[in-house]
Write an enzyme that holds these catalytic residues in place. Structure first.
Site, PDB file in Angstrom:
ATOM      1  N   TYR A   3     -51.255  43.558 -50.854  1.00 34.57           N
ATOM      2  CA  TYR A   3     -52.566  44.213 -50.750  1.00 34.57           C
ATOM      3  C   TYR A   3     -53.334  43.993 -52.051  1.00 34.57           C
ATOM      4  O   TYR A   3     -53.780  44.917 -52.705  1.00 34.57           O
ATOM      5  CB  TYR A   3     -52.381  45.696 -50.452  1.00 34.57           C
ATOM      6  CG  TYR A   3     -53.586  46.334 -49.795  1.00 34.57           C
ATOM      7  CD1 TYR A   3     -53.936  46.011 -48.485  1.00 34.57           C
ATOM      8  CD2 TYR A   3     -54.364  47.255 -50.484  1.00 34.57           C
ATOM      9  CE1 TYR A   3     -55.039  46.596 -47.894  1.00 34.57           C
ATOM     10  CE2 TYR A   3     -55.471  47.850 -49.887  1.00 34.57           C
ATOM     11  CZ  TYR A   3     -55.800  47.518 -48.586  1.00 34.57           C
ATOM     12  OH  TYR A   3     -56.888  48.093 -47.996  1.00 34.57           O
ATOM     13  N   GLU A  31     -75.634  30.764 -69.104  1.00 32.20           N
ATOM     14  CA  GLU A  31     -76.536  30.000 -68.235  1.00 32.20           C
ATOM     15  C   GLU A  31     -75.816  29.191 -67.171  1.00 32.20           C
ATOM     16  O   GLU A  31     -76.449  28.663 -66.244  1.00 32.20           O
ATOM     17  CB  GLU A  31     -77.399  29.040 -69.089  1.00 32.20           C
ATOM     18  CG  GLU A  31     -78.518  29.752 -69.812  1.00 32.20           C
ATOM     19  CD  GLU A  31     -79.575  28.771 -70.301  1.00 32.20           C
ATOM     20  OE1 GLU A  31     -79.967  27.877 -69.517  1.00 32.20           O
ATOM     21  OE2 GLU A  31     -79.969  28.864 -71.469  1.00 32.20           O
ATOM     22  N   GLN A  80     -43.120  34.764 -53.073  1.00 30.50           N
ATOM     23  CA  GLN A  80     -43.002  34.615 -51.617  1.00 30.50           C
ATOM     24  C   GLN A  80     -41.593  34.236 -51.182  1.00 30.50           C
ATOM     25  O   GLN A  80     -41.132  34.648 -50.116  1.00 30.50           O
ATOM     26  CB  GLN A  80     -44.048  33.615 -51.108  1.00 30.50           C
ATOM     27  CG  GLN A  80     -45.460  34.197 -51.238  1.00 30.50           C
ATOM     28  CD  GLN A  80     -46.557  33.287 -50.753  1.00 30.50           C
ATOM     29  OE1 GLN A  80     -46.300  32.205 -50.245  1.00 30.50           O
ATOM     30  NE2 GLN A  80     -47.803  33.712 -50.934  1.00 30.50           N
ATOM     31  N   GLU A 120     -76.069  29.499 -74.257  1.00 29.79           N
ATOM     32  CA  GLU A 120     -76.236  28.118 -73.786  1.00 29.79           C
ATOM     33  C   GLU A 120     -75.094  27.643 -72.899  1.00 29.79           C
ATOM     34  O   GLU A 120     -75.324  26.997 -71.881  1.00 29.79           O
ATOM     35  CB  GLU A 120     -76.373  27.156 -74.985  1.00 29.79           C
ATOM     36  CG  GLU A 120     -77.712  27.243 -75.675  1.00 29.79           C
ATOM     37  CD  GLU A 120     -78.881  27.021 -74.719  1.00 29.79           C
ATOM     38  OE1 GLU A 120     -78.737  26.238 -73.755  1.00 29.79           O
ATOM     39  OE2 GLU A 120     -79.938  27.644 -74.930  1.00 29.79           O
ATOM     40  N   HIS A 135     -52.210  29.939 -48.646  1.00 28.93           N
ATOM     41  CA  HIS A 135     -52.132  28.776 -49.532  1.00 28.93           C
ATOM     42  C   HIS A 135     -50.781  28.136 -49.230  1.00 28.93           C
ATOM     43  O   HIS A 135     -49.805  28.847 -48.982  1.00 28.93           O
ATOM     44  CB  HIS A 135     -52.233  29.251 -50.995  1.00 28.93           C
ATOM     45  CG  HIS A 135     -52.055  28.165 -52.018  1.00 28.93           C
ATOM     46  ND1 HIS A 135     -52.594  26.901 -51.886  1.00 28.93           N
ATOM     47  CD2 HIS A 135     -51.400  28.159 -53.208  1.00 28.93           C
ATOM     48  CE1 HIS A 135     -52.277  26.174 -52.962  1.00 28.93           C
ATOM     49  NE2 HIS A 135     -51.544  26.922 -53.765  1.00 28.93           N
TER      50      HIS A 135
HETATM   51  P1  NAD Z   1     -52.736  39.197 -55.695  1.00 27.40           P
HETATM   52  O1  NAD Z   1     -52.036  38.890 -56.955  1.00 27.40           O
HETATM   53  O2  NAD Z   1     -54.144  39.670 -55.736  1.00 27.40           O
HETATM   54  O3  NAD Z   1     -51.958  40.278 -54.797  1.00 27.40           O
HETATM   55  C1  NAD Z   1     -50.649  40.579 -54.991  1.00 27.40           C
HETATM   56  C2  NAD Z   1     -50.138  41.581 -53.956  1.00 27.40           C
HETATM   57  O4  NAD Z   1     -48.752  41.319 -53.787  1.00 27.40           O
HETATM   58  C3  NAD Z   1     -50.253  43.015 -54.415  1.00 27.40           C
HETATM   59  O5  NAD Z   1     -50.435  43.858 -53.306  1.00 27.40           O
HETATM   60  C4  NAD Z   1     -48.892  43.284 -55.020  1.00 27.40           C
HETATM   61  O6  NAD Z   1     -48.549  44.646 -54.955  1.00 27.40           O
HETATM   62  C5  NAD Z   1     -48.002  42.445 -54.114  1.00 27.40           C
HETATM   63  N1  NAD Z   1     -46.780  42.017 -54.811  1.00 27.40           N
HETATM   64  C6  NAD Z   1     -46.682  41.545 -56.074  1.00 27.40           C
HETATM   65  N2  NAD Z   1     -45.396  41.271 -56.375  1.00 27.40           N
HETATM   66  C7  NAD Z   1     -44.683  41.555 -55.255  1.00 27.40           C
HETATM   67  C8  NAD Z   1     -43.308  41.476 -54.935  1.00 27.40           C
HETATM   68  N3  NAD Z   1     -42.401  41.072 -55.825  1.00 27.40           N
HETATM   69  N4  NAD Z   1     -42.930  41.833 -53.668  1.00 27.40           N
HETATM   70  C9  NAD Z   1     -43.835  42.282 -52.758  1.00 27.40           C
HETATM   71  N5  NAD Z   1     -45.141  42.382 -53.029  1.00 27.40           N
HETATM   72  C10 NAD Z   1     -45.553  42.023 -54.255  1.00 27.40           C
HETATM   73  O7  NAD Z   1     -52.586  37.886 -54.768  1.00 27.40           O
HETATM   74  P2  NAD Z   1     -53.767  36.976 -54.188  1.00 27.40           P
HETATM   75  O8  NAD Z   1     -54.526  36.383 -55.320  1.00 27.40           O
HETATM   76  O9  NAD Z   1     -54.472  37.731 -53.112  1.00 27.40           O
HETATM   77  O10 NAD Z   1     -52.918  35.790 -53.537  1.00 27.40           O
HETATM   78  C11 NAD Z   1     -52.233  35.956 -52.309  1.00 27.40           C
HETATM   79  C12 NAD Z   1     -52.133  34.608 -51.636  1.00 27.40           C
HETATM   80  O11 NAD Z   1     -53.442  34.152 -51.289  1.00 27.40           O
HETATM   81  C13 NAD Z   1     -51.529  33.517 -52.512  1.00 27.40           C
HETATM   82  O12 NAD Z   1     -50.776  32.657 -51.688  1.00 27.40           O
HETATM   83  C14 NAD Z   1     -52.752  32.792 -53.048  1.00 27.40           C
HETATM   84  O13 NAD Z   1     -52.479  31.455 -53.412  1.00 27.40           O
HETATM   85  C15 NAD Z   1     -53.661  32.870 -51.836  1.00 27.40           C
HETATM   86  N6  NAD Z   1     -55.096  32.731 -52.114  1.00 27.40           N
HETATM   87  C16 NAD Z   1     -55.684  33.485 -53.080  1.00 27.40           C
HETATM   88  C17 NAD Z   1     -57.037  33.370 -53.307  1.00 27.40           C
HETATM   89  C18 NAD Z   1     -57.717  34.258 -54.330  1.00 27.40           C
HETATM   90  O14 NAD Z   1     -58.916  34.117 -54.491  1.00 27.40           O
HETATM   91  N7  NAD Z   1     -57.056  35.162 -55.028  1.00 27.40           N
HETATM   92  C19 NAD Z   1     -57.819  32.475 -52.560  1.00 27.40           C
HETATM   93  C20 NAD Z   1     -57.201  31.738 -51.540  1.00 27.40           C
HETATM   94  C21 NAD Z   1     -55.836  31.870 -51.329  1.00 27.40           C
END
Ligand code: NAD
Ligand code: MG
Length: 328
Positions: free
Chosen positions: A24, A229, A85, A225, A106
């Protein structure tokens, strides 16, 4: 190129079957809220001790332990940091039902074989091309952030249909969902953030700042700069490409762009880009990042701290403090 839109989606493949959103954070919150508001049956899977649990509950969502959340779910999406993951999949694998869809935002964990899913599971990705905050905001405004879709394994014959229904649920199908592969999504995403979006851009800014300050110019003027910007230029590029930027900048700026830009990002930078891409494609980058994580991330923290301690940060904080509209 194959692009799907809302008319290509049949959300009845999901009906009111459970979708487990694991994590989350940036993406997790946006996906869970959008899916709920689209009428899907969402359960958020979080550790009991996790910091984001209170936030998900305050948002009115059903929160369970990850194992309980995936039990009976038609889709389990992994929205934790890529590096956790593997461990998360191992901890819930026995709870995931036959023929469920494992979804990712991802491709890292699958492409670099951090997660090797059971043979009966569908495996796909829906990758929004924007940060979570935007995925939520665009949805609330009736729009959506474009997504990529890829199917790694279609065990049930319904992997693509279920992934597209999910994309519609988060609003992505409003903007269009482009078909790709796990390899293409993972490699281009890593390259983009390393060479251009995050790594390339911040290095360019800091190098420009240091060049001006070393030459004796005031740091505040240098900051405006090369950092402040930048947004104005990026907005023009985002809205209308190179053409719109050229329409709005002066002829002097345009001439300077055309003759000096290629001097700064020249052959050496292009060779470095190819090198960065090679490390991504042959797995060197992933191996090093996984090893760093397993080592407790000391270099990651040290490099991050050095970035945060750079003088441009102190100057920026001072100047931004006088522009209170920036945080609105
Ligand atoms: P984040 O770091 O914002 O969220 C981490 C979440 O995972 C939190 O709810 C945290 O409590 C939970 N968490 C952390 N460690 C944990 C653990 N050991 N066990 C269980 N839960 C745990 O993550 P994010 O940036 O939203 O990224 C999530 C996925 O989305 C990734 O695969 C990322 O590559 C992908 N993604 C992210 C973005 C972005 O803009 N952040 C964009 C596209 C894709
Ligand atoms: Mg940097």
């Amino acid at each position: 190129m194959k692009m799907y839109s809302e008319s290509d989606v049949d959300t009845s493949v999901l009906g009111d079957r459970k979708i487990a959103v694991l994590g989350y954070g940036s993406q997790g919150r946006a996906h869970a809220l959008n899916l709920r508001d689209s009428g899907f049956n969402v359960v958020v899977g979080l550790r009991r001790s996790g910091a984001s649990r209170a936030r998900a509950e305050a948002d009115g969502l059903v929160v369970e332990e990850p194992g309980a959340a995936v039990r009976g779910a038609s889709i389990a999406i992994f929205l934790t940091p890529d590096m956790v993951q593997k461990e998360l999949y191992a901890s819930v694998a026995d709870d995931i039902g036959q023929g469920a869809l494992l979804l990712f935002a991802h491709g890292f964990a699958i492409h670099y074989e951090q997660v090797v899913p059971r043979a009966d599971l569908d495996v796909a990705l829906i990758a929004p091309k924007g940060p979570g905050g935007l995925v939520r905001r665009q949805y609330e405004e009736g729009h959506g952030v474009p997504c990529l879709v890829a199917v790694h394994r279609d065990a049930t014959g319904k992997a693509l249909a279920k992934a597209l229904a999910y994309a519609a649920g988060i609003g992505g199908a409003r903007a269009g969902v482009i078909e790709t592969t796990f390899a293409e999504e993972t490699e281009t995403d890593l390259f983009g953030e390393q060479a251009v979006l995050c790594g390339g851009t911040t290095e360019l800014i800091v190098a420009g700042f240091e060049t001006l300050v070393d030459a004796g110019y005031q740091p505040e003027v240098a900051y405006y700069e090369v950092m402040h910007e930048l947004k104005l230029i990026v907005d023009l590029l985002h809205e209308g490409g190179l053409a719109k930027m050229h329409q709005f900048i002066s002829d002097t700026a345009a001439w300077g762009d055309l003759v000096s830009g290629p001097r700064v990002v020249g052959e050496k930078s292009r060779a470095a880009m190819k090198d960065v891409l090679k490390d991504i494609r042959d797995g060197t980058f992933a191996r090093n990042w996984i090893a760093e994580h397993e080592d407790g991330s000391p270099r990651f923290r040290a490099k991050m701290q050095a970035d945060l301690d750079h003088p441009i940060e102190a100057v920026g904080r001072r100047l931004r403090g006088r522009m209170d509209w920036l945080t609105e």
